[in-house]
Scaffold this motif. Sequence first.
Motif, PDB file in Angstrom:
ATOM      1  N   LEU A  83      54.015  56.961   7.646  1.00  0.00           N
ATOM      2  CA  LEU A  83      54.759  55.702   7.746  1.00  0.00           C
ATOM      3  C   LEU A  83      54.926  55.049   6.374  1.00  0.00           C
ATOM      4  O   LEU A  83      55.862  54.293   6.156  1.00  0.00           O
ATOM      5  N   PHE A  84      54.018  55.365   5.452  1.00  0.00           N
ATOM      6  CA  PHE A  84      54.070  54.789   4.110  1.00  0.00           C
ATOM      7  C   PHE A  84      54.948  55.584   3.153  1.00  0.00           C
ATOM      8  O   PHE A  84      55.142  55.175   2.015  1.00  0.00           O
ATOM      9  N   GLY A  85      55.447  56.733   3.607  1.00  0.00           N
ATOM     10  CA  GLY A  85      56.322  57.551   2.766  1.00  0.00           C
ATOM     11  C   GLY A  85      55.662  57.940   1.463  1.00  0.00           C
ATOM     12  O   GLY A  85      54.530  58.408   1.446  1.00  0.00           O
ATOM     13  N   ARG A  86      56.386  57.744   0.364  1.00  0.00           N
ATOM     14  CA  ARG A  86      55.873  58.122  -0.962  1.00  0.00           C
ATOM     15  C   ARG A  86      54.580  57.427  -1.324  1.00  0.00           C
ATOM     16  O   ARG A  86      53.851  57.880  -2.198  1.00  0.00           O
ATOM     17  N   PHE A  87      54.297  56.303  -0.687  1.00  0.00           N
ATOM     18  CA  PHE A  87      53.126  55.516  -1.037  1.00  0.00           C
ATOM     19  C   PHE A  87      51.928  55.789  -0.134  1.00  0.00           C
ATOM     20  O   PHE A  87      50.957  55.049  -0.142  1.00  0.00           O
ATOM     21  N   SER A  88      51.990  56.860   0.631  1.00  0.00           N
ATOM     22  CA  SER A  88      50.909  57.212   1.545  1.00  0.00           C
ATOM     23  C   SER A  88      49.596  57.410   0.792  1.00  0.00           C
ATOM     24  O   SER A  88      49.472  58.311  -0.043  1.00  0.00           O
ATOM     25  N   PRO A  89      48.590  56.576   1.098  1.00  0.00           N
ATOM     26  CA  PRO A  89      47.296  56.756   0.422  1.00  0.00           C
ATOM     27  C   PRO A  89      46.671  58.120   0.725  1.00  0.00           C
ATOM     28  O   PRO A  89      46.077  58.740  -0.147  1.00  0.00           O
ATOM     29  N   MET A  90      46.825  58.594   1.959  1.00  0.00           N
ATOM     30  CA  MET A  90      46.243  59.881   2.320  1.00  0.00           C
ATOM     31  C   MET A  90      46.896  61.011   1.526  1.00  0.00           C
ATOM     32  O   MET A  90      46.221  61.935   1.077  1.00  0.00           O
ATOM     33  N   ALA A  91      48.198  60.938   1.354  1.00  0.00           N
ATOM     34  CA  ALA A  91      48.887  61.972   0.576  1.00  0.00           C
ATOM     35  C   ALA A  91      48.370  62.000  -0.849  1.00  0.00           C
ATOM     36  O   ALA A  91      48.110  63.069  -1.401  1.00  0.00           O
ATOM     37  N   TRP A  92      48.177  60.838  -1.443  1.00  0.00           N
ATOM     38  CA  TRP A  92      47.747  60.779  -2.834  1.00  0.00           C
ATOM     39  C   TRP A  92      46.300  61.215  -3.004  1.00  0.00           C
ATOM     40  O   TRP A  92      45.972  61.935  -3.950  1.00  0.00           O
ATOM     41  N   TRP A  93      45.411  60.802  -2.102  1.00  0.00           N
ATOM     42  CA  TRP A  93      44.009  61.214  -2.313  1.00  0.00           C
ATOM     43  C   TRP A  93      43.824  62.690  -2.012  1.00  0.00           C
ATOM     44  O   TRP A  93      43.034  63.366  -2.665  1.00  0.00           O
ATOM     45  N   ARG A  94      44.564  63.222  -1.023  1.00  0.00           N
ATOM     46  CA  ARG A  94      44.446  64.672  -0.767  1.00  0.00           C
ATOM     47  C   ARG A  94      45.049  65.473  -1.916  1.00  0.00           C
ATOM     48  O   ARG A  94      44.544  66.528  -2.289  1.00  0.00           O
ATOM     49  N   TYR A  95      46.151  64.986  -2.457  1.00  0.00           N
ATOM     50  CA  TYR A  95      46.768  65.636  -3.618  1.00  0.00           C
ATOM     51  C   TYR A  95      45.778  65.665  -4.783  1.00  0.00           C
ATOM     52  O   TYR A  95      45.585  66.692  -5.433  1.00  0.00           O
ATOM     53  N   TRP A  96      45.132  64.526  -5.030  1.00  0.00           N
ATOM     54  CA  TRP A  96      44.133  64.465  -6.089  1.00  0.00           C
ATOM     55  C   TRP A  96      42.999  65.458  -5.814  1.00  0.00           C
ATOM     56  O   TRP A  96      42.559  66.177  -6.711  1.00  0.00           O
ATOM     57  N   ALA A  97      42.523  65.512  -4.573  1.00  0.00           N
ATOM     58  CA  ALA A  97      41.391  66.375  -4.218  1.00  0.00           C
ATOM     59  C   ALA A  97      41.733  67.853  -4.404  1.00  0.00           C
ATOM     60  O   ALA A  97      40.931  68.608  -4.965  1.00  0.00           O
ATOM     61  N   VAL A  98      42.906  68.280  -3.956  1.00  0.00           N
ATOM     62  CA  VAL A  98      43.234  69.706  -4.100  1.00  0.00           C
ATOM     63  C   VAL A  98      43.467  70.063  -5.564  1.00  0.00           C
ATOM     64  O   VAL A  98      43.118  71.162  -5.995  1.00  0.00           O
ATOM     65  N   ARG A  99      44.017  69.135  -6.321  1.00  0.00           N
ATOM     66  CA  ARG A  99      44.187  69.420  -7.754  1.00  0.00           C
ATOM     67  C   ARG A  99      42.843  69.474  -8.463  1.00  0.00           C
ATOM     68  O   ARG A  99      42.643  70.255  -9.381  1.00  0.00           O
ATOM     69  N   ARG A 100      41.933  68.653  -8.022  1.00  0.00           N
ATOM     70  CA  ARG A 100      40.624  68.558  -8.683  1.00  0.00           C
ATOM     71  C   ARG A 100      39.689  69.697  -8.279  1.00  0.00           C
ATOM     72  O   ARG A 100      38.976  70.240  -9.099  1.00  0.00           O
ATOM     73  N   PHE A 101      39.701  70.037  -6.986  1.00  0.00           N
ATOM     74  CA  PHE A 101      38.677  70.958  -6.471  1.00  0.00           C
ATOM     75  C   PHE A 101      39.190  72.359  -6.113  1.00  0.00           C
ATOM     76  O   PHE A 101      38.391  73.273  -5.981  1.00  0.00           O
ATOM     77  N   ALA A 102      40.471  72.529  -5.929  1.00  0.00           N
ATOM     78  CA  ALA A 102      40.997  73.866  -5.591  1.00  0.00           C
ATOM     79  C   ALA A 102      40.925  74.757  -6.827  1.00  0.00           C
ATOM     80  O   ALA A 102      41.212  74.313  -7.940  1.00  0.00           O
ATOM     81  N   ARG A 103      40.560  75.991  -6.610  1.00  0.00           N
ATOM     82  CA  ARG A 103      40.487  76.902  -7.767  1.00  0.00           C
ATOM     83  C   ARG A 103      41.897  77.288  -8.201  1.00  0.00           C
ATOM     84  O   ARG A 103      42.789  77.462  -7.387  1.00  0.00           O
ATOM     85  N   LYS A 104      42.072  77.402  -9.491  1.00  0.00           N
ATOM     86  CA  LYS A 104      43.381  77.779 -10.034  1.00  0.00           C
ATOM     87  C   LYS A 104      43.560  79.279  -9.933  1.00  0.00           C
ATOM     88  O   LYS A 104      42.600  80.031  -9.926  1.00  0.00           O
ATOM     89  N   TRP A 105      44.792  79.694  -9.853  1.00  0.00           N
ATOM     90  CA  TRP A 105      45.061  81.125  -9.861  1.00  0.00           C
ATOM     91  C   TRP A 105      45.721  81.511 -11.156  1.00  0.00           C
ATOM     92  O   TRP A 105      46.168  80.758 -11.915  1.00  0.00           O
TER      93      TRP A 105
END
Length: 105
Positions: A83-105
Amino acid sequence: MSAALTPDGYRWWVNPDSKVWSLVRARAAQLNSDGCTWATEFYKDACLYHDILCSTHADLDGTPILWEEAHLRFRQVIQSRSLFGRFSPMAWWRYWAVRRFARKW
């Protein structure tokens, strides 16, 4: 053409009823994807799609994809369904988490 865009340039993931989501679920099952690791299943389709991108290093049509693009699409799918579109807090924190903790290939 990347599977992310239809011939008219429309991003298919904006439509939760898109037939492509059944393909995402089937491909994720083949890869034994667990969906949303360490998170709620609230945006499970987004997690399944992200798992495919990260496991195969390619989009659904086989087009190679970069690490950053996989995470960016993950965020965009969640934003398109929030409902928040581009400003979705969940989208931003999950994006941060996968960038921070996902292993790079």
